[in-house]
Write a protein that holds these residues in place. Structure first.
Motif, PDB file in Angstrom:
ATOM      1  N   THR A  60      36.763   2.381  14.865  1.00 46.12           N
ATOM      2  CA  THR A  60      37.638   3.489  15.250  1.00 46.12           C
ATOM      3  C   THR A  60      38.167   4.147  13.979  1.00 46.12           C
ATOM      4  O   THR A  60      38.199   3.529  12.911  1.00 46.12           O
ATOM      5  CB  THR A  60      38.839   3.019  16.087  1.00 46.12           C
ATOM      6  N   ALA A  62      41.215   4.845  13.367  1.00 42.65           N
ATOM      7  CA  ALA A  62      42.428   4.097  12.976  1.00 42.65           C
ATOM      8  C   ALA A  62      42.054   2.857  12.157  1.00 42.65           C
ATOM      9  O   ALA A  62      42.689   2.563  11.135  1.00 42.65           O
ATOM     10  CB  ALA A  62      43.239   3.696  14.206  1.00 42.65           C
ATOM     11  N   ALA A  63      41.020   2.139  12.565  1.00 41.77           N
ATOM     12  CA  ALA A  63      40.601   0.943  11.832  1.00 41.77           C
ATOM     13  C   ALA A  63      40.030   1.316  10.459  1.00 41.77           C
ATOM     14  O   ALA A  63      40.291   0.626   9.473  1.00 41.77           O
ATOM     15  CB  ALA A  63      39.570   0.169  12.637  1.00 41.77           C
ATOM     16  N   GLU A  65      40.818   4.017   8.667  1.00 41.53           N
ATOM     17  CA  GLU A  65      41.944   4.419   7.822  1.00 41.53           C
ATOM     18  C   GLU A  65      42.777   3.213   7.374  1.00 41.53           C
ATOM     19  O   GLU A  65      43.214   3.170   6.228  1.00 41.53           O
ATOM     20  CB  GLU A  65      42.823   5.425   8.557  1.00 41.53           C
ATOM     21  N   GLU A  66      42.950   2.255   8.242  1.00 39.07           N
ATOM     22  CA  GLU A  66      43.715   1.052   7.869  1.00 39.07           C
ATOM     23  C   GLU A  66      42.988   0.270   6.777  1.00 39.07           C
ATOM     24  O   GLU A  66      43.610  -0.227   5.829  1.00 39.07           O
ATOM     25  CB  GLU A  66      43.937   0.160   9.090  1.00 39.07           C
ATOM     26  N   LEU A  67      41.674   0.169   6.889  1.00 42.39           N
ATOM     27  CA  LEU A  67      40.884  -0.538   5.884  1.00 42.39           C
ATOM     28  C   LEU A  67      40.991   0.148   4.524  1.00 42.39           C
ATOM     29  O   LEU A  67      41.109  -0.498   3.495  1.00 42.39           O
ATOM     30  CB  LEU A  67      39.417  -0.606   6.315  1.00 42.39           C
TER      31      LEU A  67
END
Length: 68
Positions: A60, A62-63, A65-67
């Motif tokens: 995703t 979101a995932a 960007e978090e990484l």
């Protein structure tokens, strides 16, 4: 042009801050993402722009960007 909500493949561009100490953030991010499941494309557009294609069944935004 309308996007198909049923299409599991997404293409996004991610921007990075030009003030960051890593002057090639997009290149660094592309190298990191290339081996991740669900990432179909990770390419540096320029020092602060990254183009990512991914399959939402496996990744995703979101995932990603978090990484990063």
């Amino acid at each position: 042009m309308r996007s198909n909500p049923d299409n599991p493949l997404k293409l996004r561009e991610i921007s990075f801050c030009h003030l960051h100490p890593d002057r090639n953030q997009a290149g660094t991010a592309a190298q990191l993402l290339r081996d991740c499941e669900g990432i179909l494309l990770a390419e540096r557009i320029d020092d602060t722009q990254l183009r990512v294609a991914y399959d939402i069944h496996h990744a995703t935004l979101a995932a990603i960007e978090e990484l990063l």
